[in-house]
Design a protein around this motif. Structure first.
Motif, mmCIF file in Angstrom:
data_model
loop_
_atom_site.group_PDB
_atom_site.id
_atom_site.type_symbol
_atom_site.label_atom_id
_atom_site.label_comp_id
_atom_site.label_asym_id
_atom_site.label_seq_id
_atom_site.Cartn_x
_atom_site.Cartn_y
_atom_site.Cartn_z
ATOM 1 N N ASN A 171 0.806 -1.020 -0.028
ATOM 2 C CA ASN A 171 -0.078 -0.053 0.042
ATOM 3 C C ASN A 171 0.885 1.227 -0.114
ATOM 4 O O ASN A 171 0.596 2.093 -0.763
ATOM 5 C CB ASN A 171 -0.936 0.019 1.247
ATOM 6 C CG ASN A 171 -2.218 -0.983 1.115
ATOM 7 O OD1 ASN A 171 -2.496 -1.346 -0.113
ATOM 8 N ND2 ASN A 171 -2.881 -1.362 2.227
ATOM 9 N N ASP A 172 2.012 1.150 0.754
ATOM 10 C CA ASP A 172 2.802 2.339 1.032
ATOM 11 C C ASP A 172 3.554 2.496 -0.474
ATOM 12 O O ASP A 172 3.969 3.622 -1.078
ATOM 13 C CB ASP A 172 3.913 2.303 1.934
ATOM 14 C CG ASP A 172 3.179 2.484 3.315
ATOM 15 O OD1 ASP A 172 2.116 3.032 3.364
ATOM 16 O OD2 ASP A 172 4.010 1.883 4.275
ATOM 17 N N TYR A 173 3.979 1.257 -1.045
ATOM 18 C CA TYR A 173 4.647 1.452 -2.290
ATOM 19 C C TYR A 173 3.816 2.006 -3.386
ATOM 20 O O TYR A 173 4.097 2.986 -4.193
ATOM 21 C CB TYR A 173 5.046 -0.081 -2.774
ATOM 22 C CG TYR A 173 6.100 0.027 -4.045
ATOM 23 C CD1 TYR A 173 7.247 0.796 -4.084
ATOM 24 C CD2 TYR A 173 5.798 -0.364 -5.044
ATOM 25 C CE1 TYR A 173 8.061 0.783 -5.222
ATOM 26 C CE2 TYR A 173 6.251 -0.516 -6.234
ATOM 27 C CZ TYR A 173 7.361 0.195 -6.390
ATOM 28 O OH TYR A 173 8.239 0.334 -7.415
ATOM 29 N N GLY A 174 2.525 1.651 -3.472
ATOM 30 C CA GLY A 174 1.489 2.123 -4.360
ATOM 31 C C GLY A 174 1.320 3.451 -4.342
ATOM 32 O O GLY A 174 1.264 4.177 -5.233
ATOM 33 N N LYS A 175 1.485 4.038 -3.036
ATOM 34 C CA LYS A 175 1.381 5.663 -2.903
ATOM 35 C C LYS A 175 2.443 6.300 -3.378
ATOM 36 O O LYS A 175 2.365 7.120 -4.005
ATOM 37 C CB LYS A 175 1.128 5.787 -1.270
ATOM 38 C CG LYS A 175 -0.347 5.479 -0.820
ATOM 39 C CD LYS A 175 -0.437 5.636 0.611
ATOM 40 C CE LYS A 175 -1.750 5.099 1.399
ATOM 41 N NZ LYS A 175 -1.714 5.271 2.846
ATOM 42 N N GLN A 176 3.525 5.840 -3.389
ATOM 43 C CA GLN A 176 4.803 6.375 -3.700
ATOM 44 C C GLN A 176 5.039 6.144 -5.178
ATOM 45 O O GLN A 176 5.066 7.606 -5.885
ATOM 46 C CB GLN A 176 6.129 5.669 -3.309
ATOM 47 C CG GLN A 176 6.289 5.690 -1.719
ATOM 48 C CD GLN A 176 7.600 4.716 -1.377
ATOM 49 O OE1 GLN A 176 8.291 4.092 -2.310
ATOM 50 N NE2 GLN A 176 7.616 4.630 -0.189
ATOM 51 N N ILE A 177 4.336 5.425 -5.829
ATOM 52 C CA ILE A 177 4.210 5.295 -7.481
ATOM 53 C C ILE A 177 3.236 6.315 -7.704
ATOM 54 O O ILE A 177 3.732 7.181 -8.926
ATOM 55 C CB ILE A 177 3.749 3.976 -7.840
ATOM 56 C CG1 ILE A 177 4.983 2.805 -7.373
ATOM 57 C CG2 ILE A 177 3.766 3.767 -9.531
ATOM 58 C CD1 ILE A 177 6.254 3.209 -8.136
ATOM 59 N N ARG A 178 2.142 6.559 -7.242
ATOM 60 C CA ARG A 178 1.122 7.574 -7.634
ATOM 61 C C ARG A 178 1.576 8.667 -7.451
ATOM 62 O O ARG A 178 1.476 9.647 -8.339
ATOM 63 C CB ARG A 178 -0.155 7.043 -7.134
ATOM 64 C CG ARG A 178 -0.824 5.846 -7.505
ATOM 65 C CD ARG A 178 -2.347 5.565 -7.099
ATOM 66 N NE ARG A 178 -2.236 5.393 -5.435
ATOM 67 C CZ ARG A 178 -2.214 4.281 -4.945
ATOM 68 N NH1 ARG A 178 -1.846 3.205 -5.724
ATOM 69 N NH2 ARG A 178 -2.022 3.938 -3.585
ATOM 70 N N SER A 179 2.186 9.076 -6.250
ATOM 71 C CA SER A 179 2.581 10.208 -5.961
ATOM 72 C C SER A 179 3.819 10.779 -7.076
ATOM 73 O O SER A 179 3.819 12.075 -7.537
ATOM 74 C CB SER A 179 3.214 10.205 -4.429
ATOM 75 O OG SER A 179 3.971 11.534 -4.394
ATOM 76 N N ALA A 180 4.726 9.603 -7.366
ATOM 77 C CA ALA A 180 5.608 10.052 -8.461
ATOM 78 C C ALA A 180 5.241 10.428 -9.674
ATOM 79 O O ALA A 180 5.750 11.280 -10.363
ATOM 80 C CB ALA A 180 6.771 8.932 -8.414
ATOM 81 N N ALA A 181 4.128 9.885 -10.041
ATOM 82 C CA ALA A 181 3.516 10.055 -11.301
ATOM 83 C C ALA A 181 2.498 11.550 -11.353
ATOM 84 O O ALA A 181 2.446 11.897 -12.545
ATOM 85 C CB ALA A 181 2.413 8.824 -11.597
#
Length: 296
Positions: free
Chosen positions: A286-296
């Motif tokens: 869940n944390d990793y998904g948030k990081q990916i979406r934030s970077a995008a």
């Protein structure tokens, strides 16, 4: 019992070479308990508290060089960013008084299967830096996977001391989970550490208190790495799916070889490891998904 109190690292190495049976002590949170209960009566104690460099840490080339005597309280306060898994594990160690004195170096030296720092270190990876007084042997880096040899046995030679631990700065989410008979001041019935390493596209999974030594769940790591690569999930950060989380927990469970003892049965330990593996994977992803979406 003889008490040795070197003033420098070189003096400590010389004392250890002269008296290989001397037991190193810094925080004393394990050593003094065993002495007080007459479980262990070493011929000599080697006090390392005057050696200030052991209580220092630095970051070089994206690797934390953690001094053997840096206490858990400072890891929580100063290193929760670069070492989140170890900081979470440090939160679960004993009481505030114990966290102010206890150290990762001492935890490694004791080599207990239930050591709280061990699953996090196994998940994060890297090496234990040890040194001997002998010029012929000098220093060596022991991979964390090779450090634990048996119940309360480690890979140190009689004349060697742990100087520091080398741990990569986290490049992805990390988690730690532990279960015991209560929430604080308890020896783990079972523990689990998980680290995602997006740069290398690898996963680290460390098991504690569920085998003769702390160990990695290698099949679980390989399975998750394969799923993430095949489905392009490192790039997308999309939902893993319940079947992946479930299978990961099953493989972590299968990696353990626990015993029945006063703290819990082998079956209970296996069950709790599967639950902790599923939960920590869900939290990390869940944390990793948030990081990916934030970077995008």
């Amino acid at each position: 019992m003889e008490f040795l109190r070197p003033a420098s690292w070189d003096e400590a190495l010389a004392a250890k070479a002269e008296c290989p049976t001397a037991l190193p002590i810094s925080g004393g949170t394990d050593v003094m308990v065993e002495i007080n209960f007459d479980v262990h009566r070493p011929a000599a104690l080697l006090d390392l508290n005057r050696i200030t460099e052991l209580a220092e840490w630095s970051i070089e080339d994206e690797v934390v060089r953690l001094g053997a005597a840096v206490p858990y309280a400072r890891i929580i306060e100063e290193l929760s960013g670069p070492l989140p898994g170890l900081a979470l594990a440090a939160h679960t160690v004993g009481s505030p008084q114990i966290r102010n004195r206890g150290t990762v170096g001492g935890n490694l030296g004791a080599a207990s299967p239930a050591g709280d720092s061990h699953p996090a270190l196994l998940a994060a990876g890297r090496e234990v830096f040890v040194e001997a007084a002998s010029r012929a042997r000098g220093t060596r880096l022991i991979p964390i996977d090779d450090f634990f040899l048996g119940v309360k046995r480690n890979a140190l030679e009689p004349d060697e001391l742990i100087r520091r631990v080398h741990i990569p700065v986290a490049d992805g989410p990390q988690q730690f989970s532990k279960i015991g008979t209560r929430n604080a001041m308890v020896i783990a019935v079972a523990a689990f550490g998980l680290a995602l390493h997006p740069r290398s596209r690898t996963v680290g999974a460390g098991i504690g208190s569920a085998a003769p030594t702390p160990r990695r769940a290698l099949e679980a790591e390989r399975y998750l790495e394969g799923v993430l690569a095949e489905r392009g999930l490192w790039e997308s950060g999309e939902v893993l799916g319940g079947e992946v989380v479930q299978r990961f927990g099953e493989l972590v469970r299968a990696a353990a070889s626990p015993i029945d003892d006063v703290r819990g049965t082998a079956d209970y330990r296996r069950h709790t490891l599967a639950v902790m593996a599923r939960r920590t994977l869900t939290w990390c992803w869940n944390d990793y998904g948030k990081q990916i979406r934030s970077a995008a």
